[in-house]
Structure formats: C-alpha cells, structure tokens
Motif scaffolding. Sequence first.
Motif, mmCIF file in Angstrom:
data_model
loop_
_atom_site.group_PDB
_atom_site.id
_atom_site.type_symbol
_atom_site.label_atom_id
_atom_site.label_comp_id
_atom_site.label_asym_id
_atom_site.label_seq_id
_atom_site.Cartn_x
_atom_site.Cartn_y
_atom_site.Cartn_z
ATOM 1 N N GLY A 591 0.809 -1.217 0.000
ATOM 2 C CA GLY A 591 0.000 0.000 0.000
ATOM 3 C C GLY A 591 0.844 1.269 0.000
ATOM 4 O O GLY A 591 1.812 1.410 -0.751
ATOM 5 N N SER A 592 0.538 2.189 0.880
ATOM 6 C CA SER A 592 1.202 3.504 0.930
ATOM 7 C C SER A 592 2.591 3.437 1.546
ATOM 8 O O SER A 592 3.324 4.433 1.532
ATOM 9 C CB SER A 592 0.338 4.478 1.739
ATOM 10 N N HIS A 593 2.963 2.274 2.072
ATOM 11 C CA HIS A 593 4.292 2.144 2.673
ATOM 12 C C HIS A 593 5.373 1.849 1.635
ATOM 13 O O HIS A 593 6.531 1.637 1.982
ATOM 14 C CB HIS A 593 4.284 1.032 3.728
ATOM 15 N N PRO A 604 -0.229 3.963 -10.069
ATOM 16 C CA PRO A 604 -0.707 3.043 -9.032
ATOM 17 C C PRO A 604 -1.271 1.768 -9.653
ATOM 18 O O PRO A 604 -1.816 1.774 -10.752
ATOM 19 C CB PRO A 604 -1.811 3.840 -8.316
ATOM 20 N N VAL A 605 -1.135 0.673 -8.911
ATOM 21 C CA VAL A 605 -1.559 -0.623 -9.414
ATOM 22 C C VAL A 605 -3.034 -0.630 -9.773
ATOM 23 O O VAL A 605 -3.450 -1.157 -10.794
ATOM 24 C CB VAL A 605 -1.258 -1.714 -8.370
ATOM 25 N N GLU A 606 -3.844 -0.025 -8.934
ATOM 26 C CA GLU A 606 -5.279 -0.084 -9.182
ATOM 27 C C GLU A 606 -5.685 0.660 -10.443
ATOM 28 O O GLU A 606 -6.753 0.455 -10.997
ATOM 29 C CB GLU A 606 -6.046 0.469 -7.966
ATOM 30 N N GLN A 607 -4.797 1.575 -10.938
ATOM 31 C CA GLN A 607 -5.107 2.318 -12.148
ATOM 32 C C GLN A 607 -4.521 1.667 -13.405
ATOM 33 O O GLN A 607 -4.809 2.074 -14.509
ATOM 34 C CB GLN A 607 -4.555 3.758 -12.044
ATOM 35 N N THR A 608 -3.706 0.665 -13.215
ATOM 36 C CA THR A 608 -3.032 0.058 -14.374
ATOM 37 C C THR A 608 -3.274 -1.451 -14.434
ATOM 38 O O THR A 608 -2.485 -2.186 -15.002
ATOM 39 C CB THR A 608 -1.519 0.314 -14.295
ATOM 40 N N ALA A 609 -4.397 -1.853 -13.854
ATOM 41 C CA ALA A 609 -4.654 -3.286 -13.798
ATOM 42 C C ALA A 609 -4.719 -3.909 -15.180
ATOM 43 O O ALA A 609 -4.295 -5.039 -15.390
ATOM 44 C CB ALA A 609 -5.963 -3.545 -13.050
ATOM 45 N N ASP A 610 -5.246 -3.172 -16.158
ATOM 46 C CA ASP A 610 -5.397 -3.732 -17.488
ATOM 47 C C ASP A 610 -4.074 -3.842 -18.235
ATOM 48 O O ASP A 610 -4.024 -4.399 -19.329
ATOM 49 C CB ASP A 610 -6.379 -2.896 -18.303
ATOM 50 N N LEU A 611 -2.955 -3.358 -17.655
ATOM 51 C CA LEU A 611 -1.663 -3.415 -18.330
ATOM 52 C C LEU A 611 -0.773 -4.537 -17.815
ATOM 53 O O LEU A 611 0.342 -4.698 -18.301
ATOM 54 C CB LEU A 611 -0.935 -2.073 -18.170
ATOM 55 N N TYR A 612 -1.253 -5.266 -16.838
ATOM 56 C CA TYR A 612 -0.413 -6.316 -16.270
ATOM 57 C C TYR A 612 -0.490 -7.578 -17.136
ATOM 58 O O TYR A 612 -1.488 -8.290 -17.129
ATOM 59 C CB TYR A 612 -0.854 -6.639 -14.832
#
Length: 615
Positions: A591-593, A604-612
């Motif tokens: 997370g933020s750590h 951020p991961v949640e914004q690039t999920a479709d690129l994984y």
Amino acid sequence: MSNSYPAPDTLLERVWLPTRSAVARLARGRYDANTAKRDLLAGLTVAAISLPQGMAYALIAGVDPRFGLYSAIVVTLVASLLGSSSHLINGPTSAISLVVFSALAFLDPNATAPLYECMFLLGVMVGIIQIGIAVFRLGDLTRYISESVIIGFMAGAATLLAIGQVGNALGVKDKGTGNQHVLYRLWLTVVHGDPINLKALAISGVSIVLAVLLRRLVRRYRLPQIDMFVTLIVVSGAARLLGWSVTGSNGHAAIALIGSLKAGLPTAHIPEIRWSWIGQLTPSAIAIAFLGLLEALSIAKSIAHRTRQPLDYNRQCLAEGVANLVGGFFRCLPGSGSLSRSAINFQAGAATRVSGIVTAVVVAIAVLLLAPLTRYIPKAALAGLLLVTAWRLVDLERLRYTVRASKYDAGLVVTTALAALLIGVEFSILIGVALSIILFVPRAAKLKASELVVTDEGVVREKQHDDAACSAVAVWDFEGELFFGAAREFEHHLERVRARTQAAGAVHLVLRFKRVRNPDVVCIEKLETFLRDAQRDGLVVLLAGLRPSFLDILDRLGFTHWYPGERFFPEEDTKWSATLRAVRYAYEQIGSHNTCAHCAARRPVEQTADLYYLV
C-alpha cells in the motif's frame, strides 16, 4: 445382427477378438479375390528372400542353416496370426542372430548337440520375457531407448557381421575359439589361417557385385525384390557348371558348401534345461527380447505411418513373445520383425496379415522340395550376400546426421558401437541405454530461475541488465523438472533468491512455479525449509502458478496448516493469471508504505490493472 465386438479388456481378448473379426470378414466374403491376389503375390515375393536370408542368418548365429529356415516358417506364421501390423514379417534377422552367436560363445562350437539345445532354450527364455512385457503392458518402454543407441548398435552389429564372414568369403576355416575376442579370432584367421581359396574369393566377389547390380535394376524398373534369391541361384549354378561344387576323388569340393539339408518340417521338441545355461543366457535373453521388440515395433510404426493403420503395441509384443516361445519348442532360431522382408511385403502390395501366412507356407513347401539342393550352395556365396547385408544395415546418411546433431548423440553412437565390438553385442544396447540415462539425468536436472520485473508500463517480464531494481516486490520464475536430481540446484537457487531479495530490501517475494514439473519429496522438503526460514525472517513469500498436482502434494503434506492460505495462488483459467494476482496482492499489502523509487515512476496498481501481462 450386429457384427461388432465388445471393447477388449484383457490382453488375450485384444489378440483374440481382432483375429476372430478377421476370420468373420473372410467368412462373409469381405476378403475378396483382389485382396487375396495381393497377399498371395506379396507372400511369394517375401518367401523368395526368406529362403537365402534364413540360411544366411543361421550361419551368422553359428548354427545349422535349417534352424533359420524353421524360424522363417514357425516364427513368421505365429507372429502373422497374432500380430497387430498388417505388413510386419517376422523371422530370423541379422541383429538377433549376432546376439545369439555371442550368447552361445561360452559353448564349444564343435559340440553341436548342446549348442543347439542351448539355442532352443534361449528362444523359450526370450519368448517368456517378451510375453511378460506384453502382459504388464510395458511395450511402450522401448520408446525410451534412444535412437542414437540403436544407430550405434546397428553400426557395431554390421561391423561384427562383416568380420564374422571374412573366413567364409576367403574360403578359409575360422581360427580361435568362442571364448576369444572376435577381433583376435579375425587376426588368427587372416594371419595364421589357411591359404586364401581364390575360387571362394571369386564367388563371394561375384555375389557382392551381382547383388548390388540386381538391386539397382529392381529399384529402377520396379521389379519384384528377389535379387538375393536370384543371386544365390546364379552363383550356385555357375559354381556347379565350373565344377567347383562337385565332390572330387578326395571326398571334398574345391570350395566349402552349405551341405544337404534334411527335407522335413520342424517338429515339436522340448529343449534341454540346465540351470548353468540359464544363468549364462539371461543377460542375452533380456537383450534379445528388448532388441527384438524394438526392431518389430519400429518397423511396424514406420509402415503404419504410411498406411494409417492403428497399431496395438502390447498385442504386437505378445505376438513376438508367443512366436519366439513356440519357435523354441520347434527348433527355431530366435527372431523378430525383419526390416527388409517387411518393406518388401509392403512394397509388393500386401493387404493383410495373410501375406505373412503365405510366406510361411511357401517357405515350408520349399524346405520339403528343395532342401537337398542346398548341397550345391557355396558358403562363399552366402558370405557375399551377408557382406552386402552388413553394408545395407548401416544408414550412413542417418549416422552422419545423428553424429553431427550433438555431442550427446555422437557419444551414444560411438560408445554403443565400440561396446558391440569390444565387449559384446548382447551388452551393447544395455550399455548404451545405461549411458543415455546417466547422461540424461544431469540434463533433466537443469533448473532455470529467472528474475522478473514489473516495468513502468505495468508489464511483467524477464528482467534485463539495465532494469532498475525494485525494493518492494521481487518476482522469480522457475522452470524445469523439480525432482531429486535437481534438489541441490533448487536449493542453490532459493538461497540466491533470498539473498538478492534481502539485499534489495524487499519484504514480498513472488515465486512462479507454473513451469516446473514432477515435484518430488526431496524438492518439496527444500521448499518447506525455505518457507519456514522466510517466515522467521519476516519475508512474505507468495507461491504462484501452482498446478493442481503441485497443490495436491502441498495439501497432503499439510502446508496449509502452517502457511497462510492467501499466499497460495493456483493456476486458473481466468482473466488474471495467478502470477499477476500474486503481484497485485503484494503491492496491495504494501500500500502507501511503498518507498521504492522504481515503483514511484509507475502509476498506481489499481489504475493500471489492465496493463499487467506476463511476458
């Protein structure tokens, strides 16, 4: 009324039902005149080559020529009745005869009675072993014998075959005993033997030239392949006209002759059993059993590939075993599938296994009618034909291709060939197989471990040398066989992965096991030790891409009782791969750590999920 039969459950049913079906087709008239004509012509053609080959291969084995002809009758007949292939012709072969000769070397060659009894017992032993292989459905084990081993064996066998006929070709008596090495016996024969018989040398030379020329004519004009039979008749006739095969006043002819064979069919006979013989013959019986099955199945597969005929390998193994077992009780030389006769059978247009039955019947008739004429056949003529056979036994193009392919294949070819020459042809295949296994295990134990990285674009791929290190999540991919042979390398990789992860400061590690196969207890213990040490050190290890078999092992060993279940990511056919889910899970846990500079440059991961995507 339906003519179909239930699916066979036992091996005997798998032999009996197809045979009964074939008889039923014949009774219903589905075996028409055209099919019968094709089988008849093919059977006659194969019989013409079986006669000289049967006698010649018996000479290779060091026994009376009639036993080779008996094998061309009984072994051919039984295997054709019970076999699966429509074109495979069984009987004596050069390779099997060489092993038989080597197997009988511990006996005095002049003591023919025990020599023949020992050969009959060997045939029974070979048949029992092959039947056992069929009963336990082990026929497919032959495919684990490397092709390089077979090529090396054939090269060594061809050389031994040629060496064994030097004496007959030169018209001199072989020197030495069976207990002496074949190369030493050759040296004694050539250097310290009788003077060369020029007439015998001329006959063997003419036989070689004529056999080669006739084979070219046969191929060019697509004639029936009876070139060896014609060669034998022409050369024997010429020797008779020249008076070389006529017995003189001293009771001997100018050249050595085969001698008159007893006209008659093979009769039932129980071989003499001596326990000392069984101990001596067992290694050779095993070698002949596997070599015979390998020959037969390879030939059957090759022809079936062109005819699209489905084969039952275990049924064919049973047919080979029963044929040799019955042959042992009918004074036969052990046999197998013949490459030359099977190829001729196929090329002559054979349609069913009836062609093999025709071959056996025709050879039996020939033995009854023509046996006395064998007294006119010069041994030098058969020696010439066998020298041609030895040359054709080696596929030079295939040999060169194999040797050039890799050092591994070249080593197997050379070692097996030298083993045949220097140690014994019956042990050469066993040595070649053992060596191939010894060389294969280290190759199979090669376990690859590659570090993966999440790029700025959100793509998971193999790390390049210029990629920045990630101090948040480490991802490693394993590929290879996870068995005891790879345990040491697996342990080394795990230690390297932990050291690299801790050096980067990461506390989350994803191990991808999607491309590992056949994990065993030794490697699983290494993994358990690694996971327990990681827990103690505060390193979170996620196991991704776990196949069902791998997961079942972990479950049976109780991993889920002490290791958190959320850290297992099984292989699934879903939108997200197990590895990507594990990577996302790791980043969500941080997370933020997350203080990694490399991760900060990425969205951020949640914004690039479709690129994984995993590359």
